[in-house]
Structures are given as C-alpha cells and as structure tokens.
Design an enzyme around this catalytic site. Sequence first.
Site, short mmCIF file in Angstrom:
data_model
loop_
_atom_site.label_atom_id
_atom_site.label_comp_id
_atom_site.label_asym_id
_atom_site.label_seq_id
_atom_site.Cartn_x
_atom_site.Cartn_y
_atom_site.Cartn_z
N GLY C 206 0.80 -1.22 0.00
CA GLY C 206 0.00 0.00 0.00
C GLY C 206 0.83 1.27 0.00
O GLY C 206 1.99 1.27 -0.39
N LEU C 232 -4.16 -5.27 -5.27
CA LEU C 232 -3.09 -4.27 -5.14
C LEU C 232 -1.83 -4.87 -4.51
O LEU C 232 -1.87 -5.44 -3.43
CB LEU C 232 -3.60 -3.11 -4.26
N ASP C 233 -0.72 -4.73 -5.20
CA ASP C 233 0.59 -5.17 -4.69
C ASP C 233 0.67 -6.67 -4.44
O ASP C 233 1.54 -7.15 -3.70
CB ASP C 233 0.98 -4.42 -3.40
N GLU C 234 -0.26 -7.41 -5.04
CA GLU C 234 -0.28 -8.86 -4.80
C GLU C 234 0.05 -9.67 -6.05
O GLU C 234 -0.02 -10.89 -6.02
CB GLU C 234 -1.67 -9.28 -4.28
#
Lengths: 288, 288, 288, 288
Positions: C206, C232-234
């Site tokens: 995040g 997100l960011d995964e």
Amino acid sequence: MSQQHPNRARLLISCRDKAGIVSAVSTFLHQHDANIVQSDQFSTDPQGGMFFMRIEFDLGTASPDFLRLKHEFHSLAAEMDLDWKMELAARKKRMAILVSKEDHCLLELLWRWRSGELQVDIPLIISNHPTNKQVVESYGIPFFHVPVTRETKQEAEQEAIQLLKQHDVDFIVLARYMQILSSTFVDSFPHRIINIHHSFLPAFIGANPYAKAFERGVKLIGATAHYVTDDLDEGPIIEQDVLRVNHRYSTQELRVAGRNVERIALARAVDWHTNDQVLVYGNKTVVF
Amino acid sequence: MSQQHPNRARLLISCRDKAGIVSAVSTFLHQHDANIVQSDQFSTDPQGGMFFMRIEFDLGTASPDFLRLKHEFHSLAAEMDLDWKMELAARKKRMAILVSKEDHCLLELLWRWRSGELQVDIPLIISNHPTNKQVVESYGIPFFHVPVTRETKQEAEQEAIQLLKQHDVDFIVLARYMQILSSTFVDSFPHRIINIHHSFLPAFIGANPYAKAFERGVKLIGATAHYVTDDLDEGPIIEQDVLRVNHRYSTQELRVAGRNVERIALARAVDWHTNDQVLVYGNKTVVF
Amino acid sequence: MSQQHPNRARLLISCRDKAGIVSAVSTFLHQHDANIVQSDQFSTDPQGGMFFMRIEFDLGTASPDFLRLKHEFHSLAAEMDLDWKMELAARKKRMAILVSKEDHCLLELLWRWRSGELQVDIPLIISNHPTNKQVVESYGIPFFHVPVTRETKQEAEQEAIQLLKQHDVDFIVLARYMQILSSTFVDSFPHRIINIHHSFLPAFIGANPYAKAFERGVKLIGATAHYVTDDLDEGPIIEQDVLRVNHRYSTQELRVAGRNVERIALARAVDWHTNDQVLVYGNKTVVF
Amino acid sequence: MSQQHPNRARLLISCRDKAGIVSAVSTFLHQHDANIVQSDQFSTDPQGGMFFMRIEFDLGTASPDFLRLKHEFHSLAAEMDLDWKMELAARKKRMAILVSKEDHCLLELLWRWRSGELQVDIPLIISNHPTNKQVVESYGIPFFHVPVTRETKQEAEQEAIQLLKQHDVDFIVLARYMQILSSTFVDSFPHRIINIHHSFLPAFIGANPYAKAFERGVKLIGATAHYVTDDLDEGPIIEQDVLRVNHRYSTQELRVAGRNVERIALARAVDWHTNDQVLVYGNKTVVF
C-alpha cells in the site's frame, strides 16, 4: 543525502593521536554555542598513531558568524597541532566532470545533481570527444571539447587545467575519461580527482579489465572509485562494489553489466567527497 | 540442496558445438522411458565453439537399469563425439578434506554434511597438524596426521596421495590447507581438488592476502573457491564472494571477518561440485 | 543483454508435465535445421505438475522462414497440448511507460533504451502530470498528459487505454505511476503491466512504504517489480532487491536511497520481460 | 571483533538532546586521564529529539580505577539527566542460549564463541528437546532439558526463568527456540532477549515463513534478529539480511538456504549486543 540546515558546518581534523583532542574541540564548539549533531573519529593506533575526526555542528543563535568561528579555531588548532578544515554544509563544491564517449557515469551524476541528491555546482564538463555535447548542454552546463591526440596531449592537458582553474573547480570527476593524466595534471589537484576504474582493484589494473575478467573467468565483476595519484590505478580507494556474473557473459555483456556497478560506486564516492566524508592518509581513505 | 529421487540421474556432456545434440540426447532418454526434469546448456559460440550440457532425469518404470542405460548411451556418444559422464544422484561422492590449523572451513563442511545439506561421504580427513583431530573424530571420521616439513614434503605428499587412493576418494577439498601441492599431487587428481583462497582472485595472489588487502585499503574483501592446477591461485574459479569492510578493520579483523566469506564460498563450490554442476573448460568453469 | 543474431528466435512453452516434450520439441527444431543455443526448463513437480520451457534457437540456412516454422509448430503443439509462444528476438516489443512526477525510474528506462541495453520500441509515454514532458520529448518520444482527478478517473483510464491500443503496445511499465488502476484497465493487459513497488513485498503493502519502513526500523529497504493484477501489490513478483540502511536515515533519506533500488529492480524486470524470460503461473513467475 | 585492550571501557548514553553533552563528557574523561578511542553519536532531531552516544575509551596510567571512575561519573550524569551505562570491555557478558531441535544457529554461536570471535561466557543452554544435549556438552557447557507441553508451559517457563537467574545471565539468545514466550518471561529480561525470525520482517510474521515465502513467490528470502517484546515478531530489529532465491526452490530448499542467512544475521546481532553497540529507543535500535 543529508538534509540541509542553514547553519550546518563541518570540521575535519587529522593529526597525530594525543590526549584531549575531543574534549578541547567539543568544548570549543560548546563555548561558541555550536551544537554537535554528528561526530566520527578514528585512530589508526591509540598509542601514537594518527587521529581523524569529522564533526557536524549547527551554529546557534549566540554563535559568532561562521568566518569568525573559523578564525577563532586557528589558535586551538595551532596549539594542538591539527591539520583541519572547516566548511559550511550549504557551500556547494564546484565539480568538473571529464568524460570521453561512454555516458553512463556522466548521466548518473547529472541525474543525481538535477534531482538534488548531489549537492554540487557543475561549472563545466570537458571531453576529448564531442559525443556528449548535446546532452550536457541540455542540462544547461557548459561543455568544452578538448581533443587529445598523441601529439597534442601536453597542450590539451594545459588547456584543460586552465579551464578548470578559470572555473575555480574544487574537484574533478573522471567519469570514464579514457586518457591517462600526466603528473603535472594530477599534482595540480592533489586528492581532488576522483576516477572510476572498471574493475575490483587491485585486480585487473590497466586497460581492458572486462576482457581480462572474461579471460580469468571471475564470478563477480567490480568497480573502484579512487583518488588519482601518479601511480595508475594505485590511488587511495574510496568505494568499491561488485556484481554477480556467470559463464554466459561475453566480454561485451560484462561491459554492459559493469556500467551499473561503475555508476553506483562512482556516485557514492562523489557524494561522500562532496559531504567532506573522506579523509586520505597514506594511500588509504577513512570514510566517515 | 536437491531433493533425492531414488532413480534420479545426471548426464554431463562437453563437445564441439554441432547441430542436433539436444534432439539426439533427449530422444535417446525419451526412448528409454527416462523423464528429463532439468536441463541446462551453454555454447561458447553457436558457430563452432564448445557445447556444454547437464541433464537431470528420472528413470521410469520401463527404463533399463542405470548401468544398462549408461552402456547403451556409449554408441550415441561415440557417434556424436561427446565427452560425457552419467551418474546416479543417489551415488554419494567420496570427499577428502585436507586442513591445517584453522577450522572454520572444516567445520562448515562438517556441519553441512551432518545436517544432510552436503550429499557426500567423508572417508578421511588429513592434516599437517594434530589440532583438529578431536573435533574430526567426534564426527566419526578418520583423521590422519601427516606432518610436513621442508625436508619431508615429498614423502609426506606421497603418504597423503596413498591415503587418498586407498580410501578411493572422488575429490579433495583444501579447507585452508596451508601447503602448496606439488605437480605430482595435483596431476593425480585433475580438476578434482577444490581450494579456498582467502582473497577475491586475481587480487592478492599468494601468501597473506589479508595483510595485502589492509595495505591496499580495499573496501571489500573476498574469497575464491577454485580447482587447483599447477599455477598457484590460477586454477578455474568455481565461486567467489565478498564482504564489505572499512578503514576500522585491522589485518586481524579482516582475517576474522573473511572467515565467513571463505566458508560460504567454499561450501557453495563443494555443493555444486558434488551435484555435478561444474564443468571445466580451458581455465574457466561453467556452473549449471 | 543478449547479442542479436539475425535469425535468433525464442520458443516458450507451458503445459502439464508429461514424458517426451523435450525430445519432441528439440527434434522438431533439429528437423527444421534450427540450432538450439540455449534452453531452460522447470517442472513444479515431475509427477504431474506444470512444465515450463524456454528455448533460444537460430534458424539455419535450410530452415523455412520464421512464419512457416511457427505455422508448422502448431500441429506438434496441438498434439502435445502445449501453451506456447514463438518470437523472433529481433522483433522489438512495443513498451509504453506510465509515470507521475518522480522521474528516476523513467530516466533509467530511457537511458537503457538509448544505450541499446533495452531492446524495445517506446511508442508513447503517458503521465497524469506534465512534469516530465520536456525530458521525454528530448528523447523523441511522444508524451501524452492525461490528468486524473477523482471525478475523471474513469474517463482518464479510458483515454489511456485507447492511446495504448492505438499505439499497439505489447506491454506497459508503471514507472512510479501513482494511480491505482481499475480492473477494466488491468484486464485489458493481462500479465502485461509491470509495476515497481517501493518496498520488499509483501512487507509494506500500500501507500507510503518508506514511512512505514522508517516506523518499523528495518535495516534493509527494498523494491519489488511485479505484474499488476486486480489485487493491489499482490501480483506475481518478477524481481526484488534490497539496500542496507541504518538508524540515521530519515523517511526522506530512505526515499532517496530507495530510488536506486527501485530503478535497478524495475530495469531488470523489464529487461527479462522484453527477452521473453518470464513465465507466469498461478501468482508466481518463472524467470529463465 | 574488537581487539582487547586491558583497560578499554565503554560508555553508553541516552537522553533528550541538549547543548554541551559531548563537551561535558569528553572533558570529564580527559580530566580523568581516559583516552577516547572511538565515539559515535546520533540525534533523532537536533531540536529537542533524543540523543544517543557510545564512547570507547582507554583508562590511562593516571586514571582512577574503573569503579571509581564510574562512581565519579554519577554526578555529571545526574546534572545532565543522562541515562547511561559504563562497562569494561574485558567484562564478558553471560549469555544463555535457548534452542529447540534445529542446531544451525546454536552451532554458529558455539563456533564463534570457541574461536574467540564472540566475547561471552555461556553458563548454560536450555532446550525443550534433548536433541542437542551431546553437542552442547562436547563444548563443556551445561545443558538443561526443560520440556514444554501445552499443560506444563507455565511451569516450564518458571523453571527456565529460575535457571537463567541462578546462572546470573546478562542476556538470552533464542537460537531457533520454537516456543512463544509469555509476558512474564519477556518482562523478566527487558531488551535482553534476542530472537532470530526466519523471514525479512515485517514480511511473513508468525509461523511457517518459508512456506509463506514459497506461496508468495518472493525472489529473496531473509532473516531478522530482534529484541523480543510482548508483541510477537514486532520487537526492535537489530539486524536483517537476505539471500537471492528463485522459482526452483521448494519450501524445504528455502528452509535449508535460509539457515545460512539466519545464522549470520543472528551472529552479527549477538556480536553487536555483546559489544554494547545496540541502543533501543521506542521500537527501534541504534546500532553504533
């Protein structure tokens, strides 16, 4: 990388080790209302070796102005027989860059300069080739093309020295400048010329280190930023770094991969020099 | 570090590069119900250079037994003019260790061996000093003290060679063995002696590399695991690693810090050799 | 970083693991006079897992042209139920860059592109800020300013998607593009959007990872290049790297130091993607 | 790793930042004929933040003995409101080790201890398993087997605390001790318990970090040495390190590879703690 405080200053000291230096210097600063914010010291040998110190301090509201403080430090320094230097952090050093055709080190420095990471002024860039003229000028920096041939080497060096003196430079970065400097040049800027050598010194001294690294079959390649002395590739090392490679790398691929190590090692060395973090003793450096 | 499959085998190939090798070899394996689980290859130059290949495969239920498979590979290999080696992964190599007084590399290998990381048998350990006798024997490994003096060097070597042959060793690790081996010794075990040199070769060849590193003021120290040849510290490099140091390190502190790089670089090289991951060509290695 | 051979091509394969793939594929290539110069493979589990393969080969004088070779591979692929892709190495991928204000990742990619390290065409660069317009255009690349506000986000994305499709891009690099992409955007370019996240994922997911790293007092900071997915960011991680820091770093100094890790991790990931070295499976990558 | 001088001592100071500390302390030492050989300081914010200092000094021939010097420092410390600690470098700290079955961290510490790298006494080692009894006793160190079950956890902890107090330990190392300590235990040794967590915190908090790392497909694995607090894996980080991995690593292979990072990160943290190089503030550390 340090934040700028308006009245931040730095004091560098080299001397024979003796009792009471830290006490005397810190008391001097305290009495002048200067607040020590960082301090590093190093003794080669507490029994009679060399002593090195770097202090960052902020002038306080009751401090004299910087020049008077510096002036008043003279007598303490004389008394204790100190080699010393006191600088305002806000005073940007004047850095010249010498470059040939390859631009990766040049661009690294220019990008860090424009982004504010590198706190210097760049009054001029000199090259023995016109290759990088356009990019240098796009940064608003004067570019001087000083061609070098075997016959004109001496004159060309004189021209470069004159340009550097006219522009009042503090130090010079050889950002992949593929000419060996004469003693005359080197002696004009003692410990003020930083070179990047494209190997992990003392391995692969001299020309074509990547070809030699390929021949030897090394598993890491390196780069070394050092001060230039009269002995080729033998000056005091400021910073070194390495990169893992393997049997798949051709000489050309080593050269390409090596660019990344070169520019990062050089940028670090320049940053440290700029912040007065490097002290030379003998053929070595103390990096605080 | 690879998991053991009961019928996992490895095939190593070196030859002049030519068309159709991969096809011929993989088809041979497929026809013998062997399943390729990993394959690496490298060409120094696709136009007439050298070709290297390492294949891991599992024998299937319809495969011939390993020895017959190996036997049947002979004719293909002859036809294509391959240098080759085929090994069962489960066949542990017999590793001897030669050591002097310093024990860090020795202990690293012993720990990894006992923990199952290092898939070898260790039939014997030879030392020119009795220092490590007790610790070696606590691991249940025979320890032979073969003292070396200037006068007895030749006899001592003969004794060591004989011990190594009697114990039928596959390869030898010099785990900080502070004696230079004669050509006779080296030639008895070509590319089967691994040495750890306590510097980032080719920097600091020869004795006392840490003292030299201290003198030169390097910012990284290194270690190099290599096969021993007749040229001291000039054999094919298997692995290198480095560690960041600074002006505060004395020669002795470099020596202590360097131990950690030495043992890790050596352990990796031994692990790769053990798994048949290293191929020598000229004075270099391919590590698959 | 690979050298260009005029008829070098790459074949990528994903499928359920089964016997005979290597044999069938390498025989196909051999029969078409194509010489394998590099080959990598990986099985998640030799017993019924997934199988991944990347082969580089050179078309020979007796080979059909590339399109015919590709066409003829169809029937083999169908027979063995392979997911596959065959590309000429000389065919440069069309890369778009999305960027906000910070320019370090952008400039890294542009330098590598101009120096020939990065083998791509860059048909356009899109930004939600006009900041980098001049520098982009100095490289001769069209710059599109597509401002994003909370109200116009959807329209802005549509505009960007349209621009990207008009320019026929193969993949997109988010070079510090500080906008979260909608599912619509992401789904339009599956596994073809590379993001650089300024932390060592999964730590500090995040916003404001450097502030979080400062708070937590970590001793290394990192950067992660990954494919963008709806989470997100995964998304699947392509490359990560780290840099040593210490208690002296403020959040701002972490941010500045982190730039160097970000740009290097991103440049590596883009290079690998460009050379078809990355295969995605599940939420992971195989990097050959 | 520092060399031992017979009268080397260390002074650690934490306090609110204020003017004149360095001057007062260095003058105190100078007046007591103590020679400062190293000095580090750090301010979180020169305007009213926290100030940390570590001084190494040698007592001189005219110095009072250490205890008297320490006694005389009390009044200065009171006057300036300093938190402080003064220790003779020669005074070895008493270190206990808690370990479960895995022995790599245990052995790393024991080897460094025996080689003289780690300057501690080890009065006892406690384990919830008998596995490592023999190896510990071969080093001549008392081994206590204190089994832990869900039912006996509280009693077992009491037994361990009692043993630790009886043996008068200065600090405790959890060398892969697979039990969560209760608040009672932790509060008995504030900032004196060092744990090694087998991930790059704050990634993969809690159990099975290698399985989680495998799932997430990270390209680096890490280890974190930290002081234990009541919040699991949330205590002040002392040291972290990482190792490059790739898609070929199974969870088990990550575990094996990770051992090397764990033992090196832990050994460094223990070394620094031993030399009084670590100061805790809030949930972070200053490592001098």
